[in-house]
Design an enzyme around this catalytic site. Structure first.
Site, short mmCIF file in Angstrom:
data_model
loop_
_atom_site.label_atom_id
_atom_site.label_comp_id
_atom_site.label_asym_id
_atom_site.label_seq_id
_atom_site.Cartn_x
_atom_site.Cartn_y
_atom_site.Cartn_z
CG ASN A 42 5.55 -8.50 5.46
OD1 ASN A 42 5.77 -9.38 6.29
ND2 ASN A 42 4.52 -8.53 4.64
CD GLU A 44 0.36 -6.63 3.49
OE1 GLU A 44 0.83 -7.43 2.67
OE2 GLU A 44 -0.84 -6.65 3.85
CB CYS A 53 10.26 -5.11 2.27
SG CYS A 53 9.36 -4.85 0.73
CD GLU A 55 13.44 -8.45 2.16
OE1 GLU A 55 12.38 -7.98 2.67
OE2 GLU A 55 13.42 -9.14 1.12
CB CYS A 90 10.95 -6.14 -3.65
SG CYS A 90 11.27 -4.71 -2.59
#
Length: 139
Positions: A42, A44, A53, A55, A90
């Site tokens: 991830n 940010e 993210c 993934e 998510c």
């Protein structure tokens, strides 16, 4: 590749996460049908919306390199580099997976110690939009 091997690669990717705001670090390892692995962490951003993210980072790298056939993904996460339990993808990541994967695509979530829980994408997103203007229930 075993789920444990894929989770180990996700744990390694987790060490590269950039999470100065939440402290949540996540790593992912995406396995293609022909055995290649693409990792992601991830990343940010102070504005939060541009955050990506782990993934999606793995998927976007693989797709950018021409991959389209995926077998499984491993995901691990926690706080400040320590795995604190299962970190399921998510909703946005689940939808990205639905774009490129069948409902039987496997999601391996690594928890504390040697814990691994595997769930097919169709169970995470039973009515996922498949891009053809229809919803697909676990087919």
């Amino acid at each position: 590749m075993t789920p444990a091997e894929l989770v180990a690669l996700a744990k390694e990717a987790m060490t590269r996460a950039y999470a100065p705001y939440s402290g949540c670090t996540v790593g992912a390892a995406l396995l293609t049908q022909d055995g290649k692995v693409y990792t992601g962490c991830n990343i940010e951003n102070a504005a939060f919306t541009p955050t990506c993210c782990a993934e999606r980072t793995a998927f976007f790298e693989a797709v950018a390199k021409g991959e389209r056939d995926f077998a499984a993904i491993a995901v691990v996460g926690g706080r400040n580099g320590e795995i604190t339990g299962l970190f399921p993808p998510c909703g946005v990541c689940r939808q990205v997976m639905m774009e490129f994967c069948e409902p039987d695509f496997l999601i391996h979530m690594g928890g504390a110690g040697d814990e691994i829980v595997t769930v097919p994408l169709g169970e995470f997103l039973p009515y996922g939009f498949n891009g053809e203007g229809q919803l697909d229930k676990n087919s």
